[in-house]
Design a protein around this motif. Sequence first.
Motif, short mmCIF file in Angstrom:
data_model
loop_
_atom_site.label_atom_id
_atom_site.label_comp_id
_atom_site.label_asym_id
_atom_site.label_seq_id
_atom_site.Cartn_x
_atom_site.Cartn_y
_atom_site.Cartn_z
N GLU A 138 29.20 52.77 40.89
CA GLU A 138 30.06 52.20 39.85
C GLU A 138 31.43 51.84 40.42
O GLU A 138 31.98 50.78 40.13
N VAL A 139 31.98 52.71 41.24
CA VAL A 139 33.29 52.46 41.84
C VAL A 139 33.23 51.23 42.74
O VAL A 139 34.09 50.34 42.65
N ILE A 140 32.23 51.16 43.58
CA ILE A 140 32.10 50.01 44.49
C ILE A 140 31.94 48.72 43.70
O ILE A 140 32.53 47.69 44.04
N ALA A 141 31.19 48.76 42.60
CA ALA A 141 31.00 47.57 41.77
C ALA A 141 32.30 47.13 41.10
O ALA A 141 32.49 45.94 40.82
N GLU A 142 33.21 48.08 40.86
CA GLU A 142 34.44 47.77 40.14
C GLU A 142 35.67 47.61 41.05
O GLU A 142 36.77 47.40 40.55
N LEU A 197 41.44 45.92 42.28
CA LEU A 197 42.32 45.18 43.19
C LEU A 197 43.02 44.02 42.49
O LEU A 197 44.18 43.72 42.79
N ASP A 198 42.32 43.37 41.57
CA ASP A 198 42.89 42.22 40.87
C ASP A 198 43.67 42.60 39.63
O ASP A 198 44.20 41.74 38.94
N GLY A 199 43.72 43.89 39.31
CA GLY A 199 44.45 44.34 38.13
C GLY A 199 43.78 43.91 36.83
O GLY A 199 44.44 43.73 35.82
N GLU A 200 42.46 43.75 36.85
CA GLU A 200 41.72 43.25 35.70
C GLU A 200 40.98 44.33 34.93
O GLU A 200 40.26 44.04 33.99
N CYS A 201 41.15 45.60 35.29
CA CYS A 201 40.46 46.65 34.55
C CYS A 201 41.41 47.29 33.54
O CYS A 201 42.62 47.15 33.63
N THR A 202 40.84 47.98 32.60
CA THR A 202 41.64 48.65 31.57
C THR A 202 42.40 49.81 32.20
O THR A 202 42.01 50.31 33.26
N ARG A 227 41.12 52.07 35.29
CA ARG A 227 41.96 52.19 36.50
C ARG A 227 42.17 53.66 36.84
O ARG A 227 42.02 54.07 37.99
N GLN A 228 42.48 54.49 35.85
CA GLN A 228 42.70 55.92 36.10
C GLN A 228 41.42 56.59 36.61
O GLN A 228 41.45 57.35 37.57
N ARG A 229 40.30 56.26 35.97
CA ARG A 229 39.01 56.85 36.36
C ARG A 229 38.65 56.46 37.79
O ARG A 229 38.24 57.30 38.60
N LEU A 230 38.84 55.19 38.13
CA LEU A 230 38.52 54.71 39.47
C LEU A 230 39.45 55.33 40.52
O LEU A 230 39.01 55.76 41.59
#
Length: 100
Positions: free
Chosen positions: A24-28, A33-38, A42-45
């Motif tokens: 999951e981390v590798i997929a996200e 990197l692009d700042g496109e996650c919630t 972001r905290q979970r990753l």
Amino acid sequence: MSEFSGPSGTCADGQSHAHVGCAEVIAEVWTLLDGECTPEARQRLRQHLEACPGCLQHYGLEERIKTLIAAKCKGEKAPEGLRERLRLEISRTTIIRGGS
């Protein structure tokens, strides 16, 4: 399965990291990197990356690639035909993933 992939919540080293699997981390990585996650994602990753050396190494590699691409393509724009083909492929991928 990649060298980083393990069952959900477990890394290739067999340790559990914040209930997030390496796959999951590798997929996200790129959304991070692009700042496109919630903010939650972001905290979970980031928690996983802090605890998992393999994923952190992969993240660092992707970060260097992104920096290199940005440096080499500074100010250049893709031709409109290429941009349109990419939009079409992205929409196809989104539809395929959404249908799963």
